[in-house]
Design a protein around this motif. Structure first.
Motif, PDB file in Angstrom:
ATOM      1  N   GLU A 230      17.263  -5.625  -9.000  1.00 14.11           N
ATOM      2  CA  GLU A 230      17.719  -4.493  -8.343  1.00 14.11           C
ATOM      3  C   GLU A 230      17.155  -3.199  -8.668  1.00 14.11           C
ATOM      4  OE1 GLU A 230      19.327  -4.653  -5.422  1.00 14.11           O
ATOM      5  OE2 GLU A 230      19.285  -6.945  -5.603  1.00 14.11           O
ATOM      6  N   LYS A 233      12.458  -0.578  -7.914  1.00 13.02           N
ATOM      7  CA  LYS A 233      12.223   0.558  -7.489  1.00 13.02           C
ATOM      8  C   LYS A 233      12.013   1.699  -8.667  1.00 13.02           C
ATOM      9  CE  LYS A 233      13.476   0.953  -2.473  1.00 13.02           C
ATOM     10  NZ  LYS A 233      13.687   1.686  -1.680  1.00 13.02           N
ATOM     11  N   ASP A 279      12.011  -3.127   0.728  1.00 13.16           N
ATOM     12  CA  ASP A 279      13.278  -3.757   0.664  1.00 13.16           C
ATOM     13  C   ASP A 279      12.850  -4.964   0.175  1.00 13.16           C
ATOM     14  OD1 ASP A 279      15.407  -5.407   1.323  1.00 13.16           O
ATOM     15  OD2 ASP A 279      15.366  -4.909   3.545  1.00 13.16           O
ATOM     16  N   ASP A 281      14.476  -7.926  -0.403  1.00 12.42           N
ATOM     17  CA  ASP A 281      14.752  -8.841   0.201  1.00 12.42           C
ATOM     18  C   ASP A 281      14.440  -9.047   1.657  1.00 12.42           C
ATOM     19  OD1 ASP A 281      16.998  -9.149  -1.705  1.00 12.42           O
ATOM     20  OD2 ASP A 281      18.115  -7.942  -1.084  1.00 12.42           O
ATOM     21  N   ASP A 282      13.234  -8.409   1.837  1.00 14.73           N
ATOM     22  CA  ASP A 282      12.668  -8.592   3.120  1.00 14.73           C
ATOM     23  C   ASP A 282      11.358  -9.153   2.733  1.00 14.73           C
ATOM     24  OD1 ASP A 282      11.010  -8.194   5.552  1.00 14.73           O
ATOM     25  OD2 ASP A 282      11.868  -6.606   6.255  1.00 14.73           O
ATOM     26  N   GLN A 285       8.311  -7.757   4.751  1.00 16.69           N
ATOM     27  CA  GLN A 285       7.832  -6.228   4.321  1.00 16.69           C
ATOM     28  C   GLN A 285       7.196  -6.184   2.866  1.00 16.69           C
ATOM     29  OE1 GLN A 285      10.075  -3.490   2.457  1.00 16.69           O
ATOM     30  NE2 GLN A 285      10.107  -1.980   4.036  1.00 16.69           N
ATOM     31  N   CYS A 286       7.712  -6.910   2.150  1.00 16.03           N
ATOM     32  CA  CYS A 286       6.964  -7.028   0.875  1.00 16.03           C
ATOM     33  C   CYS A 286       5.528  -7.385   0.735  1.00 16.03           C
ATOM     34  CB  CYS A 286       7.698  -8.001  -0.179  1.00 16.03           C
ATOM     35  SG  CYS A 286       9.437  -7.522  -0.629  1.00 16.03           S
TER      36      CYS A 286
END
Length: 313
Positions: A230, A233, A279, A281-282, A285-286
């Motif tokens: 987490e 970023k 994100d 968890d996507d 998108q990663c």
């Protein structure tokens, strides 16, 4: 050697790519081993080479990077990225068979045998060697030295939470090569560029690794994506900031002008966008954000080339 079984494309490959629509079926598994349908890999390997060549042009007072060197680096990046992927797949076949995204790769899917993959690896390595022999003696030995980080990288995910660091050591080696191809030695510019490239690589490959973090946890594969979790970023802010500072220092030691620094700062905007929208968890998108680092490479290269040309006028 060329008796293969085409069971279809790899799960996360580009759909309806020319590899799957135009290549003869017997060659498709080898193309998938080399990841020809995913050019972002060789772009990421190529950018440090081209950046370094452009900074060398600035330092030498040339109006642009040596075009022949750029071509050689392009061919070498495609060949050696393919060789690296093939080697990685040979080493990781047992792990790949347990991960959803990778179990359809050519070796675990039974499209090619390990022997065929090893033969293909040798062919690609010989192409890379032919490219390397076009450079000066110092660069030839420097290129040979790059085989050490390439060789150990696939094993690092088993023993450390920082396999992305070792990928950076291998993928950023071109930052040394572009400079040495011009000057026949090294200096602070290529070394700083190399260190910045390592930080950049850890950042973008952390984003990439978030696609597999759940499967990686199940099979015991380590990564900075799992390590940062987490806090990814925050880690990216630190890594991309370090890369930017090191790139600016490299440009300073090359006596670069405003255009080079403008390119670096424009690149900051792109890296900042990655962090803001990420994100973890996507998975889709990663992958998209990971691929966008090809654009980042163009931004820096354009700034360096523009600066070389302006300084030459």
């Amino acid at each position: 050697m060329f008796t293969t079984k085409d069971t279809g494309p790899v799960a996360d490959a580009v759909k309806r790519h020319w590899v799957d629509t135009r290549l003869p079926p017997v060659l498709r598994p080898f193309a998938r081993l080399a990841r020809w349908e995913r050019p972002i890999g060789w772009w990421l390997l190529l950018w440090p080479c081209w950046w370094s060549a452009a900074l060398a042009a600035i330092a030498a007072g040339h109006g642009w990077p040596n075009p022949w060197h750029l071509v050689l680096f392009f061919v070498g990046a495609v060949a050696m990225r393919g060789a690296g992927c093939t080697y990685n797949d040979i080493v990781d076949v047992d792990i790949d068979a347990k991960v959803e995204r990778t179990r359809s790769r050519p070796i675990p899917a039974g499209q090619v045998t390990k022997f065929q993959a090893k033969a293909f690896l040798v062919i690609q390595a010989l192409i890379g060697l032919a490219v390397l022999l076009q450079f000066n003696t110092f660069s030839i030995w420097l290129g040979i030295a790059s085989l050490l980080p390439v060789a150990i990288y696939p094993f690092m995910k088993r023993v450390t939470n920082w396999p992305q660091l070792f990928l950076g050591l291998a993928f950023s080696w071109g930052a040394l090569m572009g400079w040495s191809a011009v000057f026949g030695d090294l200096g602070w510019t290529p070394i700083l560029l190399y260190l910045g490239g390592i930080c950049w690589t850890i950042g973008y490959d952390t984003i990439y690794a978030h696609q597999d973090k759940e499967d990686d946890a199940l099979v015991g594969v380590k990564s900075t994506a799992r390590l940062f979790g987490e806090h990814t970023k925050i880690a990216l802010i630190l890594l991309y900031s370090a890369a930017t500072v090191l790139f600016m220092l490299a440009a300073s030691f090359a006596d670069a002008g405003p255009a080079a620094f403008f390119g670096i700062l424009a690149g900051v905007v792109h890296l900042g966008w990655q962090i803001v929208v990420l994100d973890i968890d996507d998975g889709d998108q990663c992958l998209k954000l990971f691929r966008s680092n090809g654009t980042y490479g163009w931004i820096l290269f354009a700034g360096f080339v523009a600066d070389a040309f302006i300084g030459w006028l």
